[in-house]
Design an enzyme around this catalytic site. Structure first.
Site, PDB file in Angstrom:
ATOM      1  N   ASP A  10       0.879  -1.162   0.000  1.00  0.00           N
ATOM      2  CA  ASP A  10       0.000   0.000   0.000  1.00  0.00           C
ATOM      3  C   ASP A  10       0.922   1.218   0.000  1.00  0.00           C
ATOM      4  OD1 ASP A  10      -1.666   2.103   0.563  1.00  0.00           O
ATOM      5  OD2 ASP A  10      -2.344   1.347   2.502  1.00  0.00           O
ATOM      6  N   LYS A  72       2.808  10.911  -3.860  1.00  0.00           N
ATOM      7  CA  LYS A  72       1.695  10.211  -4.526  1.00  0.00           C
ATOM      8  C   LYS A  72       0.756  11.190  -5.235  1.00  0.00           C
ATOM      9  CE  LYS A  72      -1.811   6.725  -3.407  1.00  0.00           C
ATOM     10  NZ  LYS A  72      -2.248   5.834  -2.321  1.00  0.00           N
ATOM     11  N   GLU A 149      -7.279   0.392  -4.478  1.00  0.00           N
ATOM     12  CA  GLU A 149      -7.313   0.288  -3.019  1.00  0.00           C
ATOM     13  C   GLU A 149      -8.650  -0.251  -2.472  1.00  0.00           C
ATOM     14  OE1 GLU A 149      -6.044   4.245  -2.037  1.00  0.00           O
ATOM     15  OE2 GLU A 149      -4.038   3.833  -2.804  1.00  0.00           O
ATOM     16  N   ASP A 171     -12.613   5.391   2.909  1.00  0.00           N
ATOM     17  CA  ASP A 171     -11.173   5.385   3.222  1.00  0.00           C
ATOM     18  C   ASP A 171     -10.709   6.799   3.580  1.00  0.00           C
ATOM     19  OD1 ASP A 171      -8.416   5.297   3.226  1.00  0.00           O
ATOM     20  OD2 ASP A 171      -8.221   4.205   1.339  1.00  0.00           O
TER      21      ASP A 171
END
Ligand code: AMP
Length: 580
Positions: A10, A72, A149, A171
């Site tokens: 992850d 990211k 994800e 999330d």
């Protein structure tokens, strides 16, 4: 020896997590610092050393210019980061993080894994997915698969019960908020139905609110602030994050920061008490921001909350009780949670990584494309061929006509995006069809087929009425890096790994040499060695001291250390004690 297992990674905005399945269950691996979460931070220290993870995060506030955080968010962008004069692409910075994760995993697994499943947000474009894959290749993996994800989370929650059809995955991580609706087809075969989010909302915002509150309380009491001290600001941020986390489990907490700053030569300490109720009041407007994306995702999928079979929570910040309550209220059911909500995505990736090893069981995970894929038509309009939220893999064909008289050549520009004007979208590549027969406008029909594969690559083919005109383009490397570039970056990354290892060995050799020197020097000073050997010992001692001062290579130090060891009279060897 069997190969080390494939890693589930992850690669998060704030933290990254690695897991593997070795027996039955996925398991999170600890890094070389002993932590389960590795900050996704890269830096170059004042001494010119490359730092990744906690070491980089710890110096971020005092060294912002040489620190890269949240890379990211820039994946797939045409930007570079400057670290001490060298330019790095986002995929290279991500590769530094991945390389550390891979090295640390190798310590535990006894060898470097060659394969990895890396997760990305459901909304990541093909370019962003490709950039993530490239980062994996630069970090040295031979095979990298990309997984969404929310799908990873559903896999890890083990929602393969036939009755569970639609799952809402909520999330909230350190820096971003994502909601996805995923559907289960046949057993354990998930696809993303719709996705929405707020890329600017995460647990960090709760920290900032709390830190701001503490700082203003402090100012009210003492009449000074500490904004100009990066160290004080960092300590305040860390204390705020810890207090926030404690308030998830307890109803009141105190925040103590001794020697926070000073006034008139007197040290001043932070000492504040805060209840959970107060904290929730301070952060109410952040919780409110969870609602629009949840509503958007339902709208997008054309669903009502009653159609959702399960709600699952992912990301460390969903541990905030106010967040959980709000999700329950908006989605109308109690969410499922697991203990390690911040590790669950890596666990799902690790489960999928088993499939990667075992090619017999093809992965059943399906994804949707978050953007339209299409071509530019007359007057720069964008005409989708594959529309957004189509399940991948997908193949679609649309028919286009020539627009000019006697047009013998047609250049198709391929774009990705959701904007009606082609050039506002992301250009993926071109496809040229030539040799068309001269005809009036609109007389030639061309079938344009798009095939989007699960790994994010798109094949475009155009066929004309005679069947003779046919062009195949694969846009996979239009968005990504060339093989040569990847190879070059991979070598660079490896060189750094080698340099890191060399530094570590150098440090180890220096320590061993210093230990031996201290033993020898102590015994020499006590006159413990027989006279005939003393001069040889003294000579070898001086050589080692010189080597320690000047040597760059661990081998050199080792050589002189061995020499000194040989010069020690036999009965003194085994210098664990110096009193024999
Ligand atoms: P992730 O990106 O999933 O690792 O989530 C990181 C965020 O979760 C950070 O903002 C953490 O402070 C936050 N977090 C972790 N544990 C807790 C907790 N017990 N209560 C509230 N927030 C937490």
């Amino acid at each position: 020896m069997t190969d080390p297992p494939a890693l589930g990674i992850d690669l998060g905005t704030t933290n990254s997590v690695v897991a593997v399945v070795e027996g039955e269950q996925p398991e999170t691996l600890v890094n070389s610092e002993g932590d389960r979460l590795t900050p996704s931070v890269v830096a170059i220290s004042d001494a010119g050393e490359r730092l990744v993870g906690a070491e980089a995060a710890n110096q971020a506030v005092k060294n912002p210019a040489e620190t890269v955080e949240s890379v990211k968010r820039r994946m797939g962008d045409d930007v570079t980061f400057d670290l001490q004069g060298d330019e790095y692409l986002p995929e290279q910075v991500s590769a530094m993080i991945l390389a550390k994760l891979r090295r640390d995993a190798a310590e535990y697994l006894g060898g470097e894994s060659q394969r990895a499943v890396i997760t990305v947000p459901a909304y990541f474009s093909e370019d962003q997915r490709q950039a993530t894959k490239d980062a994996g290749a630069i970090a040295g993996f031979d095979e990298v698969a990309i997984l969404s994800e929310p799908v990873a989370a559903a896999v890890a929650y083990g929602l393969h019960d036939e009755d569970v059809r639609t799952v809402a995955v909520v999330d909230l991580g350190g820096g971003t908020f994502d909601v996805s609706l995923i559907e289960q087809g046949s057993a354990n075969d998930f696809h993303v139905e719709a996705t929405a989010g707020d890329t600017d909302l995460g647990g960090d915002d709760w920290d900032r609110r709390l830190a701001d509150w503490v700082h203003s309380q402090f100012e009210a009491e003492h009449g000074v602030r500490a904004d100009d001290s990066p160290q004080a600001v960092q300590r305040l941020q860390e204390a705020a994050e810890e207090a926030k986390q404690r308030l998830s489990a307890q109803s009141e907490t105190t925040i103590n920061i001794p020697f926070f700053t000073q006034a008139d030569g007197q040290p001043l300490h932070v000492d504040e008490t805060l209840s959970r109720d107060q904290f929730e009041e301070l952060t109410q407007s952040l919780v409110d921001r969870l609602e629009p994306p949840i509503e958007d995702v339902l709208d997008e999928a054309g669903m009502s909350q009653s159609e959702i079979d399960e709600v699952i929570l992912v990301g460390g910040a969903t541990r905030l009780p106010a967040v959980e309550r709000r999700v329950e209220r908006v989605l109308g059911q109690e969410p499922r949670r697991v203990l390690h909500s911040d590790e669950i995505v890596a666990h799902g990736a690790a489960i999928r990584a088993v499939d990667l090893t075992d090619s017999q069981s093809a992965t059943l995970v399906q994804d949707v494309t978050p953007f339209d894929l299409g071509v530019e038509t007359r007057h720069g309009r964008f005409e989708p061929v594959i529309s957004r939220n189509t399940t991948v893999p997908a193949t679609e064909t649309k028919t286009f006509a020539t627009s000019e008289r006697n047009q013998t050549r047609l250049r198709l520009s391929i774009y990705q995006g959701n904007r009606p004007v082609a050039r506002e979208n992301r250009l993926l590549g071109h496809c040229v069809v030539s040799g068309l027969p001269p005809m009036p406008p609109g007389a030639i029909a061309l079938d344009v087929s798009f095939s989007l594969r699960r790994d994010g690559t798109l094949d475009v083919s155009v066929s004309g009425p005679t069947g003779e005109i046919h062009e195949d383009v694969s846009v996979d490397d239009v968005s990504g890096l060339s093989d040569e570039e990847i190879e070059r970056m991979r070598l660079e990354a490896e060189q750094h790994a080698r340099e890191d290892q060399r530094q570590a060995r150098l440090a180890k050799e220096k320590t061993r040499a210093e230990q031996l020197l201290s033993f020898v020097e102590h015994n020499l000073s006590q006159d413990r060695f027989p006279a005939p050997e003393q001069s040889a010992l003294e000579e070898a001692r001086v050589d080692l001291v010189d080597a320690l001062d000047s040597a760059e290579s661990p081998d050199e130090i080792e050589e002189y250390r061995n020499e000194l060891e040989r010069a020690i009279p036999r009965r003194h060897l085994g210098h664990g004690t110096d009193d024999d």
